[in-house]
Write an enzyme that holds these catalytic residues in place. Structure first.
Site, mmCIF file in Angstrom:
data_model
loop_
_atom_site.group_PDB
_atom_site.id
_atom_site.type_symbol
_atom_site.label_atom_id
_atom_site.label_comp_id
_atom_site.label_asym_id
_atom_site.label_seq_id
_atom_site.Cartn_x
_atom_site.Cartn_y
_atom_site.Cartn_z
ATOM 1 C CG ASN A 173 33.308 45.325 4.583
ATOM 2 O OD1 ASN A 173 32.280 45.213 5.214
ATOM 3 N ND2 ASN A 173 33.340 45.763 3.324
ATOM 4 N NE ARG B 119 37.792 50.943 -9.386
ATOM 5 C CZ ARG B 119 37.711 51.879 -8.462
ATOM 6 N NH1 ARG B 119 37.935 53.145 -8.755
ATOM 7 N NH2 ARG B 119 37.380 51.550 -7.236
ATOM 8 C CE1 TYR C 68 35.551 22.875 -11.653
ATOM 9 C CE2 TYR C 68 33.702 23.901 -12.791
ATOM 10 C CZ TYR C 68 34.505 22.806 -12.566
ATOM 11 O OH TYR C 68 34.265 21.644 -13.243
ATOM 12 N N GLY D 60 -5.607 -8.726 14.972
ATOM 13 C CA GLY D 60 -5.894 -9.942 15.716
ATOM 14 C C GLY D 60 -6.515 -9.547 17.051
ATOM 15 N NE ARG E 102 -2.363 -2.030 3.140
ATOM 16 C CZ ARG E 102 -2.738 -2.204 4.409
ATOM 17 N NH1 ARG E 102 -3.692 -1.443 4.924
ATOM 18 N NH2 ARG E 102 -2.156 -3.113 5.159
ATOM 19 C CG ASN F 20 -1.161 -9.504 18.509
ATOM 20 O OD1 ASN F 20 -0.290 -9.041 19.241
ATOM 21 N ND2 ASN F 20 -0.900 -10.350 17.513
ATOM 22 C CE LYS G 83 33.121 24.531 -2.338
ATOM 23 N NZ LYS G 83 33.831 24.028 -3.512
ATOM 24 C CE LYS H 271 5.026 -1.445 6.234
ATOM 25 N NZ LYS H 271 3.702 -2.023 6.540
HETATM 26 C C1 UD1 Z 1 -0.224 -9.230 12.595
HETATM 27 C C2 UD1 Z 1 -0.776 -10.155 13.687
HETATM 28 C C3 UD1 Z 1 -2.063 -9.533 14.242
HETATM 29 C C4 UD1 Z 1 -1.774 -8.151 14.777
HETATM 30 C C5 UD1 Z 1 -1.121 -7.301 13.706
HETATM 31 C C6 UD1 Z 1 -0.659 -6.001 14.303
HETATM 32 C C7 UD1 Z 1 -0.165 -12.398 12.957
HETATM 33 C C8 UD1 Z 1 -0.641 -13.663 12.362
HETATM 34 N N1 UD1 Z 1 -1.065 -11.435 13.102
HETATM 35 O O1 UD1 Z 1 -1.190 -9.193 11.574
HETATM 36 O O2 UD1 Z 1 -2.578 -10.351 15.256
HETATM 37 O O3 UD1 Z 1 -2.977 -7.544 15.230
HETATM 38 O O4 UD1 Z 1 0.031 -7.958 13.157
HETATM 39 O O5 UD1 Z 1 -0.199 -5.156 13.303
HETATM 40 O O6 UD1 Z 1 0.987 -12.297 13.331
HETATM 41 N N2 UD1 Z 1 6.061 -9.942 8.260
HETATM 42 C C9 UD1 Z 1 7.186 -10.611 7.861
HETATM 43 N N3 UD1 Z 1 7.063 -11.755 7.143
HETATM 44 C C10 UD1 Z 1 5.863 -12.266 6.800
HETATM 45 C C11 UD1 Z 1 4.718 -11.590 7.216
HETATM 46 C C12 UD1 Z 1 4.835 -10.425 7.940
HETATM 47 O O7 UD1 Z 1 8.303 -10.179 8.152
HETATM 48 O O8 UD1 Z 1 5.853 -13.325 6.158
HETATM 49 C C13 UD1 Z 1 6.209 -8.711 9.042
HETATM 50 C C14 UD1 Z 1 5.672 -7.492 8.336
HETATM 51 O O9 UD1 Z 1 6.679 -6.845 7.591
HETATM 52 C C15 UD1 Z 1 5.196 -6.628 9.497
HETATM 53 C C16 UD1 Z 1 4.808 -7.652 10.562
HETATM 54 O O10 UD1 Z 1 5.463 -8.843 10.214
HETATM 55 O O11 UD1 Z 1 6.232 -5.826 10.017
HETATM 56 C C17 UD1 Z 1 3.313 -7.850 10.654
HETATM 57 O O12 UD1 Z 1 2.876 -8.352 9.401
HETATM 58 P P1 UD1 Z 1 1.445 -8.026 8.816
HETATM 59 O O13 UD1 Z 1 1.276 -8.711 7.524
HETATM 60 O O14 UD1 Z 1 1.214 -6.559 8.863
HETATM 61 O O15 UD1 Z 1 0.552 -8.765 9.901
HETATM 62 P P2 UD1 Z 1 -0.977 -8.642 10.075
HETATM 63 O O16 UD1 Z 1 -1.650 -9.572 9.150
HETATM 64 O O17 UD1 Z 1 -1.371 -7.227 10.028
#
Ligand code: UD1
Ligand code: CA
Length: 460
Positions: free
Chosen positions: A380, A443, A390, A142, A16, A172, A354, A23
Site C-alpha cells: 500500500n 518526524r 533524481y 484526367g 496546398r 483517372n 515512470k 505532404k
Molecule cells: C494525375 C493524372 C490525372 C489523374 C490524377 C489523379 C497525369 C498526367 N495525370 O493528375 O489523370 O486524374 O493524377 O489524382 O498523370 N508526381 C511526381 N512527380 C511529378 C509529378 C507528380 O512524383 O513530377 C506525383 C505526385 O506526388 C502525386 C502523383 O504523382 O502523388 C500525381 O501527381 P499530381 O500532380 O497530383 O497529378 P495530377 O495533375 O493531379
C-alpha cells in the site's frame, strides 16, 4: 499472376498543405499518408516497391528507406508523372511481369481494390489497366475517353480537355497496373507537348492503343477510395473516413463504441471483444487492449499492452506501459514509459509512474509519484508518496518489498530499499534502507503549547 513490383509516386510539391513537412508524411489515423499506400501495395502482393521522392525527399527517405523491400528513387525536378516513372524504372530490378503504379497521397485505397486491379490486368493481358471512378464532380481529374464499343482510347487531362470531354464523369484515379516490359520500352517516348508542358504518364494509354495493345479501365466500387489528399481539409476528410473503417471493424469484432464519431483508434491497434470505449479516447501506435475492458472518456493510450478487464478511468494518459488483467487506473493518472503493473494493481487519481514495476494487488490510490521504482505485491502506497529519484545529475532506484505499508506523505530518497513487511509511518522521509518487518519513522517531535492561541488573541 506475376505481380512482383510497385511504384509509388510521391515527388510532388504538395504546395496546398502549406507545410515544412512533406505532404506524404502527414498522418491520417496514425500512419503517414504514404504508409497507407505502401500497406495497400503490400497487401496486393508487391514485394519490390520503389518510392519516387523529390520535393522534401530527404524526409521521405529517412522515414521509409529502411522498410522491407522498399527503395527510394529520386526525381530531382518534377517534370510530370511520366518523368517520375522514368526516374524510378532504372532502380526497379524486375524486368517483366506487371507493375502497380500508385500515388503516395491516396490513403483510402485498399489492398482489396489493388488486388482486383492486378487480377483483372493479369486475366485480360492488357498493356495498361487503369483504376477509374465515376465522380459526382470530376473537375480537375484526367477523364477516361472510350469509343462507341466502350473500349478505352486515351486519358485527357482537365486542362487539355474539350468541353465534351470535360462532361465525362469517368476519371483517372492515377492508379494503374501495367505490363512492365511495355512500360520500359515506351516511357522514353513520352513528350511534353500539352497545356502543362509535363511528361504525362497518362499518354501511354493512347500510345498502346495506337499499337493495337489493349488498355482497360476498371471502375472502383466507391469513388471515395481514390480520393487524393491535397490540403488539410482533405486530410481531415480522409482521416475521418479511415477512422470510420477502423471503428466499424472494431464494432463488428465485438467492441462497444459509445460514440464512434468521437473515438480515435490508430490503424495498428487491436482491441478485444466486450471492451467498452467512451467518447474522446485516443488509442495510438502498437497498443493492444484485452477483452472486457472499460475505457472511460478522454483516455489516451500509446504503445501499451493492456490485459483483460482493465478499467481506465477518465482522463488518464498511458505511454509505453504494460498492464496485466484486472488493473484499475485513474481518473487522471499518468503512466509514463516503462510502467509495468501486475494483476489487480490499482493506480488512483493524480498518480504518475515512470519505469515503475508494481507487483500483484499493490495500490497507489492518490497523489503520488513513483519513478525508477520496483515495488512488490500487496503493497500500500499512501497518499502523497514521492520517490525522490533524481539528485540533479543522476536517477536512482527505489526498491520496496512485498506487503510493505507506506503511510501518507512519505518521501523515499533513492537509492533506497524497504524490506518486505515493513511499515513506513506517515510523514517519514526515508533516507536509509529499512530492514524487513521494521517500522521506520522520522518526524520532528510535536510540542503543544497550551493556551498559546488565547494569549495571542488578547495580545493583538
Ligand atoms: C494525375 C493524372 C490525372 C489523374 C490524377 C489523379 C497525369 C498526367 N495525370 O493528375 O489523370 O486524374 O493524377 O489524382 O498523370 N508526381 C511526381 N512527380 C511529378 C509529378 C507528380 O512524383 O513530377 C506525383 C505526385 O506526388 C502525386 C502523383 O504523382 O502523388 C500525381 O501527381 P499530381 O500532380 O497530383 O497529378 P495530377 O495533375 O493531379
Ligand atoms: Ca492530384
Amino acid at each position: 499472376m506475376s505481380l512482383a513490383s510497385a511504384l509509388i509516386l510521391a515527388a510532388g510539391k504538395g504546395t496546398r498543405m502549406k507545410s515544412t513537412v512533406a505532404k506524404v508524411l502527414h498522418e491520417a489515423a496514425g500512419r503517414p499518408l504514404l504508409a497507407w499506400s505502401l500497406a495497400a501495395a503490400r497487401e496486393a502482393g508487391a514485394a519490390e516497391i520503389t518510392i519516387v521522392a523529390g520535393h522534401q525527399a530527404e524526409q521521405v527517405r529517412q522515414r521509409f528507406a529502411a522498410e522491407t523491400g522498399v527503395s527510394i528513387a529520386l526525381q530531382e525536378e518534377q517534370l510530370g508523372t511520366g518523368h517520375a516513372v522514368a526516374c524510378a524504372l532504372p532502380s526497379l530490378r524486375s524486368q517483366s511481369g506487371s507493375v502497380l503504379i500508385l500515388c503516395g497521397d491516396t490513403p483510402l485505397l485498399t489492398g482489396a481494390t489493388l488486388q482486383r486491379l492486378a487480377a483483372s490486368h493479369a486475366a485480360s493481358g492488357a498493356a495498361v489497366t487503369i483504376l477509374t471512378a465515376r465522380m459526382p464532380d470530376p473537375y480537375g481529374y484526367g477523364r477516361i475517353v472510350r469509343d462507341s464499343r466502350d473500349q478505352v482510347l486515351r486519358i485527357v487531362e482537365q486542362k487539355d480537355a474539350s468541353p465534351a470531354e470535360q462532361a465525362l464523369d469517368e476519371v483517372n484515379s492515377g492508379i494503374y497496373c501495367m505490363d512492365l516490359a511495355f512500360l520500359r520500352s515506351h516511357i522514353d517516348r513520352l513528350g511534353s507537348n500539352n497545356a502543362q508542358n509535363e511528361y504525362y504518364l497518362t499518354d501511354l494509354v493512347a500510345m498502346a492503343v495506337a499499337e493495337g495493345l489493349p488498355c482497360h479501365g476498371i471502375v472502383a466500387d466507391d469513388h471515395r477510395e481514390i480520393m487524393g489528399v491535397n490540403d488539410r481539409a482533405q486530410l481531415a476528410e480522409a482521416a475521418t473516413l479511415l477512422r470510420e473503417r477502423i471503428n466499424r471493424r472494431l464494432m463488428l469484432a465485438g467492441v462497444t463504441l459509445i460514440d464512434p464519431l468521437q473515438t480515435y483508434v490508430d490503424a495498428g491497434v487491436t482491441v478485444g471483444n466486450d471492451t467498452v470505449i467512451w467518447p474522446g479516447c485516443v488509442l495510438r501506435g502498437r497498443t493492444i487492449i484485452g477483452q472486457g475492458c472499460l475505457l472511460e472518456s478522454n483516455v489516451q493510450v500509446t504503445d501499451c499492452r493492456i490485459g483483460d478487464r482493465v478499467h481506465l478511468k477518465n482522463g488518464s494518459i498511458l505511454e509505453d506501459s504494460s498492464l496485466a488483467a484486472d488493473v484499475a487506473v485513474g481518473p487522471m493518472a499518468h503512466l509514463r514509459p516503462g510502467t509495468v503493473l501486475a494483476e489487480r494493481v490499482k493506480i488512483g487519481n493524480f498518480v504518475e509512474t515512470k519505469k515503475a514495476v508494481l507487483g500483484e494487488g499493490s495500490k497507489a490510490s492518490h497523489l503520488t509519484y513513483l519513478g525508477d521504482a520496483e515495488i512488490g505485491s500487496e503493497v500500500n502506497i499512501g497518499c502523497g508518496t514521492i520517490t525522490c529519484n533524481y539528485d540533479g545529475t543522476r536517477k536512482h532506484r527505489t526498491v520496496i518489498g512485498d506487503r510493505v505499508f507506506v503511510g501518507s506523505d512519505v518521501q523515499l530518497v533513492a537509492p533506497v530499499t524497504v524490506g518486505s513487511g515493513a511499515l513506513i509511518a506517515a510523514g517519514t522521509t526515508v533516507t536509509r534502507d529499512v530492514p524487513p518487518d521494521s517500522l521506520a519513522i522520522s518526524r520532528t517531535p510535536q510540542t503543544n503549547k497550551e493556551g498559546w492561541c488565547l494569549k495571542k488573541r488578547t495580545d493583538d
